[in-house]
Design a protein around this motif. Structure first.
Motif, PDB file in Angstrom:
ATOM      1  N   TRP A  44       4.134  -2.736 -16.090  1.00 31.26           N
ATOM      2  CA  TRP A  44       5.218  -2.680 -16.789  1.00 31.26           C
ATOM      3  C   TRP A  44       6.527  -3.669 -15.837  1.00 31.26           C
ATOM      4  N   GLU A  45       6.049  -3.114 -14.628  1.00 30.36           N
ATOM      5  CA  GLU A  45       6.888  -4.601 -13.151  1.00 30.36           C
ATOM      6  C   GLU A  45       6.994  -5.257 -12.941  1.00 30.36           C
ATOM      7  N   ARG A  54       6.554  -9.763 -25.662  1.00 28.93           N
ATOM      8  CA  ARG A  54       7.296  -8.322 -25.344  1.00 28.93           C
ATOM      9  C   ARG A  54       7.568  -7.771 -24.427  1.00 28.93           C
ATOM     10  N   VAL A  55       6.592  -7.351 -23.698  1.00 25.86           N
ATOM     11  CA  VAL A  55       6.807  -6.307 -22.645  1.00 25.86           C
ATOM     12  C   VAL A  55       7.399  -7.600 -21.536  1.00 25.86           C
ATOM     13  N   VAL A  56       7.057  -8.813 -20.963  1.00 24.36           N
ATOM     14  CA  VAL A  56       7.954  -9.692 -20.570  1.00 24.36           C
ATOM     15  C   VAL A  56       9.602  -9.560 -21.144  1.00 24.36           C
ATOM     16  N   GLY A  57       9.504  -9.418 -22.141  1.00 22.64           N
ATOM     17  CA  GLY A  57      11.118  -9.242 -22.902  1.00 22.64           C
ATOM     18  C   GLY A  57      11.299  -7.685 -22.314  1.00 22.64           C
ATOM     19  N   GLY A  58      10.733  -6.850 -22.409  1.00 23.11           N
ATOM     20  CA  GLY A  58      11.332  -5.261 -22.011  1.00 23.11           C
ATOM     21  C   GLY A  58      11.561  -4.641 -23.152  1.00 23.11           C
ATOM     22  N   ASP A  59      10.195  -4.890 -24.047  1.00 23.47           N
ATOM     23  CA  ASP A  59       9.889  -4.178 -25.180  1.00 23.47           C
ATOM     24  C   ASP A  59       9.387  -3.184 -24.526  1.00 23.47           C
ATOM     25  N   GLU A  60       9.639  -1.570 -24.721  1.00 19.40           N
ATOM     26  CA  GLU A  60       8.790  -0.660 -23.964  1.00 19.40           C
ATOM     27  C   GLU A  60       7.825  -0.619 -24.686  1.00 19.40           C
ATOM     28  N   SER A  61       8.408  -0.436 -26.802  1.00 21.20           N
ATOM     29  CA  SER A  61       7.487  -0.080 -27.804  1.00 21.20           C
ATOM     30  C   SER A  61       5.635  -0.920 -27.050  1.00 21.20           C
ATOM     31  N   ALA A  62       6.141  -2.171 -26.896  1.00 18.81           N
ATOM     32  CA  ALA A  62       5.324  -2.590 -26.723  1.00 18.81           C
ATOM     33  C   ALA A  62       4.168  -2.138 -25.515  1.00 18.81           C
ATOM     34  N   LEU A  63       4.677  -1.948 -24.622  1.00 21.05           N
ATOM     35  CA  LEU A  63       4.544  -0.853 -23.473  1.00 21.05           C
ATOM     36  C   LEU A  63       3.154  -0.194 -24.018  1.00 21.05           C
TER      37      LEU A  63
END
Length: 185
Positions: A61-62, A15-24
């Motif tokens: 995140w980055e 999810r983080v790889v996909g850009g999902d901020e809620s996962a982070l």
């Protein structure tokens, strides 16, 4: 290093790889206490520790692909990054302090392998000391520090008032500090 990551680690990572901020945000909420606690133990400065926590989560995140769930847990990976950053900060501060005092003979800095061996030995001693705590203290500390639970989450899991859990953790940490200080850990 810990074994391969859990299915939850893999899903959050994807999810983080996909850009999902809620996962982070989920990763942050779950592992913030662990990362902050580790950074504070090394730096002994809350402000610096909070900066390190921010750097750790920004790094994830980055560059989420830097984490490989086949090699270990997300918890272990973030803890390793936090520890390295905290040690780097302490070393930098020490170099500045020594430079301000003037040239002196100093011991050579340990190599990364020495650091790893020392950290692994210290972690084993801490785990052994935690295992010797009375059950109720050990359980509360394990939830807070090894599983990254907040006081409130630990209280819910244990079915106890939050204040009771805080007291058990505080007393357990005091016992740990005393035991580890005797053994110079």
């Amino acid at each position: 290093m810990e074994g391969p990551g859990t299915a939850d680690d893999r899903l959050l990572h994807q999810r983080v790889v996909g850009g999902d901020e809620s996962a982070l945000s989920e990763v942050h909420d779950r592992l913030y206490p662990l990362v902050l606690g580790l950074a504070m133990r090394v730096t002994r400065d809350r402000s610096v520790a909070e900066d390190i926590v921010q750097e750790v989560f920004v790094t994830f995140w980055e560059r989420p692909l830097a984490f490989d769930p086949d090699r270990g847990s997300l918890r272990g990976w973030l803890a390793t990054i936090a520890h390295r950053r905290a040690v780097d900060h302490v070393r930098t501060e020490e170099r500045h302090r020594v430079a301000a005092i003037g040239p002196r003979l100093t011991e050579p800095e340990p190599s990364p392998l020495e650091d790893w061996v020392l950290a692994a030995d210290e972690a084993a001693r801490v785990r052994l000391a935690v295992s010797r705590l009375p059950g109720e203290m050990r359980e509360a500390i394990e939830l807070a520090y090894y599983r990254g639970r907040t006081y409130r989450q630990a209280a819910v899991e244990l079915g106890l008032p939050e204040g009771t859990v805080k007291s058990r953790i505080r007393l357990g940490l005091r016992r740990l500090a005393d035991e580890l200080a005797e053994k110079e850990v």
